[in-house]
Enzyme design. Structure first.
Site, PDB file in Angstrom:
ATOM      1  N   VAL A   1       5.410  -6.509   3.404  1.00 19.54           N
ATOM      2  CA  VAL A   1       5.152  -5.175   2.885  1.00 19.54           C
ATOM      3  C   VAL A   1       5.374  -4.163   3.995  1.00 19.54           C
ATOM      4  CG1 VAL A   1       3.413  -3.686   1.855  1.00 19.54           C
ATOM      5  CG2 VAL A   1       3.469  -6.092   1.283  1.00 19.54           C
ATOM      6  N   CYS A   2       6.079  -3.087   3.690  1.00 21.59           N
ATOM      7  CA  CYS A   2       6.344  -2.063   4.702  1.00 21.59           C
ATOM      8  C   CYS A   2       5.746  -0.747   4.233  1.00 21.59           C
ATOM      9  CB  CYS A   2       7.837  -1.924   4.915  1.00 21.59           C
ATOM     10  SG  CYS A   2       8.257  -0.667   6.104  1.00 21.59           S
ATOM     11  N   ILE A   3       4.494  -0.508   4.596  1.00 22.55           N
ATOM     12  CA  ILE A   3       3.913   0.796   4.313  1.00 22.55           C
ATOM     13  C   ILE A   3       3.353   1.346   5.607  1.00 22.55           C
ATOM     14  CG2 ILE A   3       3.442   0.541   1.867  1.00 22.55           C
ATOM     15  CD1 ILE A   3       0.655  -0.320   2.520  1.00 22.55           C
TER      16      ILE A   3
END
Ligand SMILES: [Zn+2]
Ligand SMILES: [Zn+2]
Lengths: 165, 595
Positions: free
Chosen positions: A88-90
Site C-alpha cells: 500500500v502506498c499512502i
C-alpha cells in the site's frame, strides 16, 4: 523491560479489541511476534469494492511508532494506490523525508500520532476514493481516470475473489 | 521435495563421473587429471560443490537460526542478488587470477556474508520479540563468535599474503572481511545493549542515544575502509566498480547518522533547557496520555513551545529521528529562538494576534466581495481593495486545520498575517497573485466565465495548527463563539449561492432558447441584420449576467469546499487524499451546475 515498541503495539491491540472501528479487524498473527499483524478490511459501502473482505499484513519496524509500519494486501488488489504486489502506498505510511511519490508537505506523513487504526481507516478511504496523484499502480490509475466501467468490473471480480467465490 | 531430487540427481551424476574416471584410469592421480581435463566432468564437479555448499548452508541455518522468518528470507534474497552482481563485477577486475581456488574463495565469502546478514537481522528482531529463549542466546553468541573468528582469520591471512607476496586479489578479500568484521562488532554491541535493556526494570532512556553513537562510529569506520580500499585499488588496478554501491550506501548512512546526531542533540538540549516541565493541571487537561507511547504521564513530561506534552524519554527518541512536534509538526529547532527570548513563558505570544480581531464578525469579507454583482462598475479600484480578502480565502484554505482560529483571520491584512505563514514559504503573498489575475480578467466584462482562481489541487495542503492550544479557557470560549458565528454566516452564504445557482440556471435556459430562436429565425427571416443585432445584444447581456454569476459562485464555492473540509476534519479522520477528492468533487459539482 520490554521495548517501547512492543508495549505500544500491545496498547493499540487492546484498544482495537475493546473498541473496534467499523469494518476493520486487526491483530498480531501470533502471540510470539507482535510485529506482524494481519488485518481484514471491508470494502466501503457504495463503492466498487463494496462487500469485499480484503486481508492485508502489517509489518512493524522495531522502532515503531517512530517509524511507520509497512502494509501489504495479501489478496489480489487492483487500485491506483496499491502496488501490483499488494504494497500500500499512502502518504501516512511514509516518514517525512523519504519521498517515493513526491508528496508536497510533511503534514500528512507518518508521526507517532498515527496508529494502526488510522492507517486502516485511511486505507478504507482510499478504497472509496483513490488518490490518483500517487500512482503506485499506473495501469489502475489510468483506468480509474479514463475507463471507470472497466475499473469497476475488475474491482467486482476482486471483491468476488476476496470472498472466495 | 524438489531440492531433494536435485541433490540426489547431482550426487548420482558425480558418482558416474568419478566412477567413469576411475574405471578408465584405475589410479587416483590419473583419474583426477582426467576429470580436470574434461570440461563436462568439471561442470558436474562444480555443480556438486555448489550443492554441498548449499547443504552446508542449510545445516548451519538449522543449527544457528532454526526456521527463518519470511521477512528475513526476503531481506536475504534482496541482498544476495546485489552481492552476486558485485562479485561478478569483481571477477572482471581480476580476470587474470581466475582459477577454481579463486571462485571457491568468492563463494566462501558470499556464504559467510549471508550469515552475517542473518545474524544482524536476528539481533534486530530481539527487540521485537516478547520472549527470548536460552536457545536464541546460545545460538547468537556462538554464531557471533564463530563469524568474528573466521573474519579475523581471513583478515590476517590476507594481510600476511599481501605483505609477503605483494598485492593480489587477497586485497579484496581482506577488505571485504574487514567490512564484515565491522558488521559483527556492530551486531555484538547491539546484542549486548538489548540484553542490558531486557534485564532492566525501567525504561532505558539512553539506549537509543548509545545506538545512534555506535551507528555513527561504525559508519565512520566503514567509510574510512571503503576510502582506503578504493584509493588502493585505483593505484594498483583500476576503478573498483563493484565497491561503489556499498560505498555509496555506507557514506549516505554515515552522513544521515551524523546529521541525526547533531540535530537531535540540539533538539534534546532545547528540550532540557528551554521547555518547561508540564504541571499536574496541564497533564490532566491533556488527558494524561503520551501520544507517542500511549502510556500515562506522571512525572518527567515536557511541554513543547506548541503546548503539546510528551514524556521526556519519548520525545528524546523521536527527536533523534525528526526534530518536530509529533502532534502538530512544529519544527522545534526553528522555533527555538522565539522561546529563547521568553524561556519560561507558559503561553507563547502568537495567540494574541487573532484575539485582537476576535470581536470582529468573522468571514464576512465575503458579502463585501461585491464587484461581480455590478457588471458596469469601474472595477479596478474595487478589486484592488478586495484583493487581500481573496488572498485570505486562499490562505484559509491552506490552513484548514486551524479551525478555531480561522474565522477571525479573513479580517486581517496580509501584513498582519505574515507571522502565521512564517512556517511555509509558499503562502507568502497570495493576494498579489490573485490580484494580478483578477485585474487581467475584470477590465473586460464581456468574457466567458473566468476560471475560478482556487483550483483545489493546486493549493498547498494545510499547515498545522501552531498555537491555539495555548489559549486559556476564556479565550477559547470567545473563539468558539466567533467560530459559531462564522458557521452561521457560512450557512447563509451557502443559501445565497443556492439562489444564485438557480438564477444562473434560469438564465442559461433563457440563453439557450434565445440562441435556438436566433438560429431558426436567422434562416427563415429575410430581415437578418436587425434580428441578429437584437439577439446578439440579448446574448451578450446574458453572458454578462452569467459571467458575473459564475465569478461570484466560483468565489463562494471555495468557502463551500472549505466548509465541507472543516466538517470533514472535525470528524477526526484527517485523510488528505479524500480531502482533496472532496475538494475536486465539490468543484466539479459546481461546474456541472453552472453548465
Ligand atoms: Zn510517552
Ligand atoms: Zn505540537
Amino acid at each position: 523491560m520490554a521495548g517501547a515498541a512492543l508495549r505500544r503495539l500491545m496498547a493499540e491491540y487492546k484498544q482495537l479489541v475493546t473498541n473496534p472501528p467499523e469494518g476493520i479487524v486487526a491483530g498480531p498473527i501470533s502471540e510470539e511476534n507482535f510485529f506482524e499483524w494481519e488485518a481484514l478490511i471491508t470494502g466501503p459501502e457504495g463503492t466498487c469494492f463494496e462487500g469485499g473482505i480484503f486481508p492485508a499484513k502489517l509489518i512493524f519496524p522495531f522502532d515503531y511508532p517512530l517509524s511507520p509500519p509497512k502494509m501489504q494486501f495479501t489478496c489480489d488488489m487492483f487500485h491506483p494506490n496499491v502496488y501490483p504486489d499488494g504494497r500500500v502506498c499512502i502518504s501516512i505510511l511514509h516518514a517525512p523525508g523519504d519521498d517515493p511519490m513526491g508528496y508536497e508537505t510533511s503534514a500528512e506523513r507518518w508521526s507517532p500520532v498515527q496508529s494502526v487504526e488510522k492507517i486502516l481507516l485511511s486505507v478504507v478511504s482510499i478504497l472509496a476514493e483513490p488518490n490518483d496523484e500517487s500512482g503506485a499502480n499506473v495501469d489502475a490509475a489510468k483506468m480509474w481516470r479514463e475507463n471507470r466501467e472497466e475499473f469497476n468490473r475488475i474491482s467486482e471480480k476482486i471483491v468476488r475473489k476476496s470472498l472466495g467465490l | 521435495m524438489r531440492n531433494l531430487l536435485v541433490t540426489v540427481a547431482t550426487l548420482a551424476l558425480t558418482v558416474v563421473v568419478v566412477g567413469n574416471a576411475y574405471i578408465q584410469k584405475k589410479q587416483f592421480y590419473p583419474s583426477v587429471v582426467y576429470i580436470t581435463k574434461s570440461n563436462p566432468s568439471m561442470a558436474v564437479i562444480y555443480l556438486q560443490a555448489l550443492i554441498i555448499i548449499w547443504l552446508m548452508g542449510k545445516l548451519m541455518q538449522k543449527i544457528f537460526f532454526g526456521e527463518l522468518r519470511a521477512a528475513e528470507i526476503e531481506h536475504l534474497i534482496e541482498r544476495f542478488w546485489y552481492a552476486i552482481t558485485e562479485t561478478c563485477l569483481a571477477f572482471t577486475v581480476f580476470k587474470d587470477d581466475f582459477s577454481p581456488k579463486f571462485i571457491a574463495l568468492f563463494a566462501l565469502l558470499l556464504f559467510l556474508k549471508i550469515f552475517h546478514w542473518l545474524a544482524e537481522d536476528r539481533v534486530d528482531y530481539m527487540e521485537r520479540s516478547p520472549i527470548i529463549s536460552w536457545l536464541f542466546h546460545t545460538r547468537i553468541v556462538l554464531l557471533l563468535t564463530l563469524l568474528g573468528v573466521v573474519d579475523l582469520y581471513f583478515i590476517s591471512f590476507a594481510y600476511h599474503h599481501t605483505i609477503t607476496k605483494g598485492a593480489s586479489v587477497q586485497l579484496v578479500f581482506g577488505f571485504e572481511y574487514a567490512i564484515l568484521l565491522t558488521v559483527i562488532v556492530n551486531t555484538t554491541i547491539k546484542y549486548i545493549l538489548h540484553i542490558i535493556d531486557m534485564n532492566r526494570e525501567v525504561f532505558w532512556e539512553n539506549k537509543a542515544v548509545f545506538l545512534l553513537h555506535i551507528e555513527v562510529l561504525i559508519g565512520f569506520i566503514k567509510v574510512a575502509l571503503y576510502m582506503c580500499f578504493v584509493a588502493l585499488m585505483i593505484k594498483l588496478y583500476t576503478l573498483p566498480l563493484f565497491a561503489f554501491r556499498p560505498m555509496y550506501y555506507s557514506m549516505r548512512n554515515f552522513k544521515k547518522a551524523l546529521n541525526d546526531i547533531i540535530q537531535s542533540r540540539r533538539a534534546i538540549r532545547n528540550m532540557n533547557t528551554l521547555y518547561p516541565d508540564a504541571t499536574a493541571e496541564e497533564l490532566a487537561a491533556a488527558d494524561n496520555v503520551c501520544i507517542i507511547c500511549r502510556e500515562e504521564m506522571q512525572a518527567g513530561a515536557k511541554k513543547l513551545p506548541c503546548n503539546h506534552i510528551f514524556h521526556v524519554s519519548c520525545l528524546r527518541s523521536w527527536f533523534q529521528r525528526h526534530q518536530t512536534c509529533p502532534t502538530c509538526r512544529l519544527n522545534v529547532l526553528r522555533s527555538s529562538p522565539d522561546s529563547q527570548s521568553t524561556p519560561h513563558a507558559a503561553a507563547p505570544p502568537p495567540p494574541q494576534i487573532p484575539l485582537q480581531n476576535a470581536g470582529v464578525p468573522p468571514l464576512f469579507a465575503f458579502p463585501a466581495w461585491q464587484p461581480p454583482f455590478f457588471p458596469h462598475m469601474p472595477n479596478v479600484n474595487i478589486h484592488q481593495a478586495n484583493a487581500p480578502n481573496v488572498g485570505e480565502f486562499q490562505r484559509q484554505q491552506q490552513q484548514q486545520q486551524q479551525q478555531t482560529q480561522q474565522p477571525s483571520q479573513p479580517q486581517m491584512s496580509a501584513s498582519q498575517s505574515q507571522p502565521f505563514s512564517s512556517e511555509s514559504g509558499t503562502s507568502q503573498t497570495p493576494g498579489a497573485f490573485i490580484d494580478s489575475s483578477f485585474s487581467r480578467q475584470f477590465p473586460f466584462p464581456f468574457m466567458i466565465p473566468p476560471i475560478p482562481p482556487f483550483i483545489p489541487g493546486i493549493t498547498t495542503p494545510p499547515l498545522p495548527p501552531q498555537n491555539w492550544n495555548g489559549l486559556s479557557l476564556e479565550e477559547l470560549r470567545q473563539m468558539e463563539d466567533t467560530g459559531r458565528r462564522g458557521v452561521e454566516a457560512r450557512l447563509q452564504c451557502l443559501r445565497n449561492i443556492h439562489t444564485f445557482l438557480d438564477a444562473s440556471v434560469i438564465l442559461m435556459q433563457q440563453y439557450l432558447t434565445s440562441a435556438t430562436i436566433t438560429a431558426t429565425s436567422g434562416v427563415t427571416t429575410s430581415n437578418v441584420g436587425s434580428q441578429n443585432n437584437t439577439s446578439d445584444s440579448n446574448k451578450t447581456n446574458e453572458t454578462v449576467a452569467a459571467t458575473n454569476l459564475s465569478t461570484d459562485t466560483s468565489e463562494p464555492s471555495t468557502s463551500q469546499t472549505m466548509f465541507s473540509n472543516q466538517s470533514f476534519e472535525t470528524s477526526s479522520t484527517s485523510n488528505s487524499a479524500s480531502d482533496k477528492s472532496e475538494n475536486s468533487n465539490q468543484q466539479n459539482e459546481f461546474q456541472d451546475k453552472l453548465r
